[in-house]
Design a protein around this motif. Structure first.
Motif, PDB file in Angstrom:
ATOM      1  N   PHE A   1       0.814  -1.215   0.000  1.00  0.00           N
ATOM      2  CA  PHE A   1       0.000   0.000   0.000  1.00  0.00           C
ATOM      3  C   PHE A   1       0.851   1.271   0.000  1.00  0.00           C
ATOM      4  O   PHE A   1       0.422   2.307   0.487  1.00  0.00           O
ATOM      5  CB  PHE A   1      -0.937  -0.018   1.210  1.00  0.00           C
ATOM      6  CG  PHE A   1      -1.892  -1.185   1.191  1.00  0.00           C
ATOM      7  CD1 PHE A   1      -2.995  -1.180   0.362  1.00  0.00           C
ATOM      8  CD2 PHE A   1      -1.651  -2.305   1.976  1.00  0.00           C
ATOM      9  CE1 PHE A   1      -3.867  -2.265   0.324  1.00  0.00           C
ATOM     10  CE2 PHE A   1      -2.515  -3.390   1.956  1.00  0.00           C
ATOM     11  CZ  PHE A   1      -3.625  -3.367   1.125  1.00  0.00           C
ATOM     12  N   ALA A   2       2.051   1.182  -0.566  1.00  0.00           N
ATOM     13  CA  ALA A   2       2.974   2.325  -0.567  1.00  0.00           C
ATOM     14  C   ALA A   2       2.371   3.540  -1.263  1.00  0.00           C
ATOM     15  O   ALA A   2       2.476   4.671  -0.762  1.00  0.00           O
ATOM     16  CB  ALA A   2       4.291   1.922  -1.239  1.00  0.00           C
ATOM     17  N   ALA A   3       1.726   3.329  -2.405  1.00  0.00           N
ATOM     18  CA  ALA A   3       1.155   4.460  -3.143  1.00  0.00           C
ATOM     19  C   ALA A   3       0.022   5.113  -2.357  1.00  0.00           C
ATOM     20  O   ALA A   3      -0.079   6.347  -2.301  1.00  0.00           O
ATOM     21  CB  ALA A   3       0.643   3.991  -4.505  1.00  0.00           C
ATOM     22  N   LEU A   4      -0.816   4.291  -1.736  1.00  0.00           N
ATOM     23  CA  LEU A   4      -1.910   4.816  -0.914  1.00  0.00           C
ATOM     24  C   LEU A   4      -1.369   5.611   0.255  1.00  0.00           C
ATOM     25  O   LEU A   4      -1.866   6.704   0.571  1.00  0.00           O
ATOM     26  CB  LEU A   4      -2.779   3.659  -0.409  1.00  0.00           C
ATOM     27  CG  LEU A   4      -3.832   4.013   0.650  1.00  0.00           C
ATOM     28  CD1 LEU A   4      -4.878   4.960   0.065  1.00  0.00           C
ATOM     29  CD2 LEU A   4      -4.475   2.748   1.200  1.00  0.00           C
ATOM     30  N   ILE A   5      -0.350   5.112   0.901  1.00  0.00           N
ATOM     31  CA  ILE A   5       0.206   5.768   2.076  1.00  0.00           C
ATOM     32  C   ILE A   5       0.806   7.122   1.706  1.00  0.00           C
ATOM     33  O   ILE A   5       0.689   8.105   2.452  1.00  0.00           O
ATOM     34  CB  ILE A   5       1.236   4.845   2.756  1.00  0.00           C
ATOM     35  CG1 ILE A   5       0.491   3.690   3.433  1.00  0.00           C
ATOM     36  CG2 ILE A   5       2.082   5.608   3.771  1.00  0.00           C
ATOM     37  CD1 ILE A   5       1.348   2.533   3.829  1.00  0.00           C
ATOM     38  N   THR A   6       1.424   7.206   0.546  1.00  0.00           N
ATOM     39  CA  THR A   6       1.965   8.487   0.088  1.00  0.00           C
ATOM     40  C   THR A   6       0.840   9.510  -0.083  1.00  0.00           C
ATOM     41  O   THR A   6       0.964  10.676   0.317  1.00  0.00           O
ATOM     42  CB  THR A   6       2.707   8.311  -1.251  1.00  0.00           C
ATOM     43  OG1 THR A   6       3.831   7.441  -1.053  1.00  0.00           O
ATOM     44  CG2 THR A   6       3.193   9.655  -1.778  1.00  0.00           C
ATOM     45  N   LYS A   7      -0.279   9.078  -0.673  1.00  0.00           N
ATOM     46  CA  LYS A   7      -1.433   9.971  -0.838  1.00  0.00           C
ATOM     47  C   LYS A   7      -1.970  10.430   0.513  1.00  0.00           C
ATOM     48  O   LYS A   7      -2.325  11.605   0.693  1.00  0.00           O
ATOM     49  CB  LYS A   7      -2.536   9.257  -1.612  1.00  0.00           C
ATOM     50  CG  LYS A   7      -2.196   8.933  -3.055  1.00  0.00           C
ATOM     51  CD  LYS A   7      -3.352   8.162  -3.709  1.00  0.00           C
ATOM     52  CE  LYS A   7      -3.023   7.730  -5.120  1.00  0.00           C
ATOM     53  NZ  LYS A   7      -4.134   6.926  -5.718  1.00  0.00           N
ATOM     54  N   ILE A   8      -2.033   9.510   1.453  1.00  0.00           N
ATOM     55  CA  ILE A   8      -2.538   9.855   2.783  1.00  0.00           C
ATOM     56  C   ILE A   8      -1.627  10.869   3.460  1.00  0.00           C
ATOM     57  O   ILE A   8      -2.088  11.874   4.024  1.00  0.00           O
ATOM     58  CB  ILE A   8      -2.678   8.584   3.655  1.00  0.00           C
ATOM     59  CG1 ILE A   8      -3.798   7.685   3.108  1.00  0.00           C
ATOM     60  CG2 ILE A   8      -2.966   8.967   5.111  1.00  0.00           C
ATOM     61  CD1 ILE A   8      -3.885   6.331   3.793  1.00  0.00           C
ATOM     62  N   GLU A   9      -0.330  10.614   3.398  1.00  0.00           N
ATOM     63  CA  GLU A   9       0.629  11.529   4.027  1.00  0.00           C
ATOM     64  C   GLU A   9       0.549  12.923   3.411  1.00  0.00           C
ATOM     65  O   GLU A   9       0.607  13.932   4.126  1.00  0.00           O
ATOM     66  CB  GLU A   9       2.047  10.964   3.896  1.00  0.00           C
ATOM     67  CG  GLU A   9       2.297   9.731   4.751  1.00  0.00           C
ATOM     68  CD  GLU A   9       3.706   9.202   4.596  1.00  0.00           C
ATOM     69  OE1 GLU A   9       4.346   8.927   5.620  1.00  0.00           O
ATOM     70  OE2 GLU A   9       4.159   9.053   3.447  1.00  0.00           O
ATOM     71  N   ASP A  10       0.398  12.990   2.084  1.00  0.00           N
ATOM     72  CA  ASP A  10       0.328  14.289   1.398  1.00  0.00           C
ATOM     73  C   ASP A  10      -0.938  15.059   1.789  1.00  0.00           C
ATOM     74  O   ASP A  10      -0.934  16.298   1.846  1.00  0.00           O
ATOM     75  CB  ASP A  10       0.351  14.086  -0.120  1.00  0.00           C
ATOM     76  CG  ASP A  10       1.711  13.627  -0.629  1.00  0.00           C
ATOM     77  OD1 ASP A  10       2.691  13.732   0.127  1.00  0.00           O
ATOM     78  OD2 ASP A  10       1.773  13.137  -1.783  1.00  0.00           O
ATOM     79  N   ALA A  11      -2.030  14.333   2.090  1.00  0.00           N
ATOM     80  CA  ALA A  11      -3.299  14.979   2.440  1.00  0.00           C
ATOM     81  C   ALA A  11      -3.342  15.473   3.880  1.00  0.00           C
ATOM     82  O   ALA A  11      -4.187  16.295   4.238  1.00  0.00           O
ATOM     83  CB  ALA A  11      -4.456  14.012   2.194  1.00  0.00           C
ATOM     84  N   GLU A  12      -2.462  14.948   4.722  1.00  0.00           N
ATOM     85  CA  GLU A  12      -2.330  15.342   6.124  1.00  0.00           C
ATOM     86  C   GLU A  12      -3.651  15.244   6.915  1.00  0.00           C
ATOM     87  O   GLU A  12      -4.075  16.210   7.560  1.00  0.00           O
ATOM     88  CB  GLU A  12      -1.767  16.766   6.234  1.00  0.00           C
ATOM     89  CG  GLU A  12      -0.376  16.909   5.639  1.00  0.00           C
ATOM     90  CD  GLU A  12       0.201  18.299   5.825  1.00  0.00           C
ATOM     91  OE1 GLU A  12      -0.581  19.233   6.128  1.00  0.00           O
ATOM     92  OE2 GLU A  12       1.427  18.463   5.694  1.00  0.00           O
ATOM     93  N   PRO A  13      -4.289  14.103   6.905  1.00  0.00           N
ATOM     94  CA  PRO A  13      -5.497  13.936   7.720  1.00  0.00           C
ATOM     95  C   PRO A  13      -5.129  13.675   9.176  1.00  0.00           C
ATOM     96  O   PRO A  13      -3.965  13.359   9.477  1.00  0.00           O
ATOM     97  CB  PRO A  13      -6.146  12.698   7.114  1.00  0.00           C
ATOM     98  CG  PRO A  13      -4.971  11.871   6.683  1.00  0.00           C
ATOM     99  CD  PRO A  13      -3.950  12.861   6.179  1.00  0.00           C
ATOM    100  N   ASP A  14      -6.088  13.817  10.078  1.00  0.00           N
ATOM    101  CA  ASP A  14      -5.827  13.419  11.461  1.00  0.00           C
ATOM    102  C   ASP A  14      -6.515  12.082  11.782  1.00  0.00           C
ATOM    103  O   ASP A  14      -6.476  11.619  12.923  1.00  0.00           O
ATOM    104  CB  ASP A  14      -6.241  14.507  12.464  1.00  0.00           C
ATOM    105  CG  ASP A  14      -7.620  15.072  12.205  1.00  0.00           C
ATOM    106  OD1 ASP A  14      -8.435  14.383  11.559  1.00  0.00           O
ATOM    107  OD2 ASP A  14      -7.888  16.200  12.647  1.00  0.00           O
ATOM    108  N   LEU A  15      -7.145  11.485  10.752  1.00  0.00           N
ATOM    109  CA  LEU A  15      -7.762  10.172  10.907  1.00  0.00           C
ATOM    110  C   LEU A  15      -7.922   9.539   9.532  1.00  0.00           C
ATOM    111  O   LEU A  15      -8.205  10.231   8.557  1.00  0.00           O
ATOM    112  CB  LEU A  15      -9.142  10.306  11.567  1.00  0.00           C
ATOM    113  CG  LEU A  15      -9.941   9.009  11.792  1.00  0.00           C
ATOM    114  CD1 LEU A  15      -9.320   8.200  12.930  1.00  0.00           C
ATOM    115  CD2 LEU A  15     -11.405   9.331  12.113  1.00  0.00           C
ATOM    116  N   VAL A  16      -7.708   8.221   9.454  1.00  0.00           N
ATOM    117  CA  VAL A  16      -7.997   7.469   8.236  1.00  0.00           C
ATOM    118  C   VAL A  16      -9.173   6.548   8.537  1.00  0.00           C
ATOM    119  O   VAL A  16      -9.155   5.815   9.527  1.00  0.00           O
ATOM    120  CB  VAL A  16      -6.792   6.627   7.767  1.00  0.00           C
ATOM    121  CG1 VAL A  16      -7.179   5.768   6.559  1.00  0.00           C
ATOM    122  CG2 VAL A  16      -5.613   7.532   7.418  1.00  0.00           C
TER     123      VAL A  16
END
Length: 407
Positions: A226-241
């Motif tokens: 899930f490396a690509a997904l994790i990069t997207k999540i990190e770039d979006a800077e959410p406080d919850l997934v």
């Protein structure tokens, strides 16, 4: 989903213990004049199999209890469990096989909402009752237009002992925004009927509460990287997934997310709520959350006997998810057979008449099960609307809030 907090604490959910085991056979009660079969359809191998085996074990105990206590005089119940491998096409084949077995008076399952869609018509055409302990997709009971308020029950033979995603998704969104005080969420789903539906309801309710969805994405069941997904999540800077799907993928997502340095909690539904999730994710699961149907087991004395029996028999599978709801689903079928027999002067109707009358009797269910009150509304949905939020604390799922939600 029935939460077994006290058992989880002792680590007793590694259900591969030695000892006498009879996972698939009939109950050990006295033989009667008539043998009737309770069918089970669930993933017994491959994806989601730990949960599926727990469903089979729950039904097995209900069948054994009925035989031992002679709940229906003159009737011996047997179990017939089929493996759908979490695949809709296989589930449909299994439904056809169960319909073709004239001794089958009811079926418990399946685990997955997508599989249920492929089975409903088959069972309905034969007037064979189906009770799922785990399906949460609202469409299964309320029709395709349920969101617009045009609720129409598609199949009178379909029931469930688990509450729907309308309630679960809204309950989770309310907890995330108002209790956790999370304002930005990234939403992921597995494209399946259950996962995508739950994620959609959470997303809509979270936004309605005032939160912001900073990104959405979908993955495929069976994915491992899930490396690509994790990069997207990190770039979006959410406080919850928030994740809509099963534990098979979510346990890897949270592990890879945390190992990448993103200390963001993962929140999911009952498909994620399993000891297997914690076992695989290890320390990276700490702080993650999941909702589950029902209330904690320490408030349900009847469930303790079920747990003790499951452990003593050495059955495989994760009974902490839907084992109790499977037991209650099987009990509803058994109680219906009893009611039909009593209403027919102590005699069982033959063939199709028996199946049809069992469907009607299940709809009138009203008894105390091991997970609480067992009853169904006009759509076949459970009357038990309680839910619980659990959080991973020191390696176990701990209940943090129990309540309900107006979906």
């Amino acid at each position: 989903m029935l939460m077994l907090t006290s058992v989880l604490t002792t680590g007793a959910l590694a259900l591969t213990a030695c000892g006498s085991r009879d996972d698939t056979g009939a109950g050990d009660g006295s033989s009667g004049d008539t043998t009737l079969t309770i069918g089970v359809d669930a993933p017994l191998s491959g994806e989601n199999s730990a949960t599926g085996l727990g469903i089979r074990g729950g039904v097995k105990i209900a069948v054994d209890d009925a035989n031992e206590k002679k709940l229906v005089p003159g009737v011996k119940f047997e179990l017939k469990a089929l493996d759908d491998k979490a695949q809709p096409a296989t589930g449909q084949q299994n439904a056809t096989a169960l319909v073709g077995d004239k001794s089958v008076v009811g079926v418990v399952g399946p685990l997955n909402s997508g599989v249920a869609r492929s089975m409903q018509q088959v069972f309905a055409s034969a007037n064979l009752v189906q009770i799922s302990p785990s399906n949460t997709d609202p469409e299964l009971t309320q029709g395709k237009n349920w969101q617009s308020g045009d609720k129409k029950r598609p199949y009178a033979t379909y029931f469930r002992t688990a509450t729907t995603d309308v309630i679960q998704g809204g309950f989770a969104a309310d907890y995330a925004f108002n209790t956790l005080k999370k304002k930005k969420v990234y939403v992921v789903d597995d494209k399946q009927a259950y996962g995508a539906g739950l994620a959609k309801i959470f997303r809509e309710d979270f936004q309605e509460a005032g939160g912001t969805v900073v990104g959405t994405d979908s993955i495929n069941t069976g994915d491992k990287d899930f490396a690509a997904l994790i990069t997207k999540i990190e770039d979006a800077e959410p406080d919850l997934v928030y994740y809509g799907g099963q534990y098979d993928e979510s346990q890897l997502i949270t592990k890879q997310l945390k190992e990448a340095g993103a200390k963001i909690p993962l929140f999911g539904g009952d498909g994620m709520f399993s000891p297997t999730y914690i076992e695989t994710a290890g320390a990276t699961a700490e702080g993650d959350l999941a909702t589950s149907v029902g209330v904690p087991v320490d408030t349900l004395p009847a469930a303790r006997t079920f747990i003790e029996t499951y452990q003593a028999k050495g059955y495989k599978g994760d009974y902490g998810t839907y084992g109790g709801y499977s037991y209650d689903a099987a009990s509803a079928i058994i109680n219906a057979v009893k009611a039909v027999k009593e209403a027919n002067d102590g005699k069982l109707p033959s063939g199709d008449d028996l199946r049809e009358q069992v469907v009607e009797a299940v709809g009138k269910s009203d008894f105390e099960g091991i997970t609480g009150k067992v009853s169904f509304d006009e759509y076949g949905d459970t009357g038990n609307k309680q839910l619980t939020v659990y959080q991973v604390e020191q390696g176990t799922w701990e209940a943090v809030k129990t309540g309900t939600h107006n979906g």
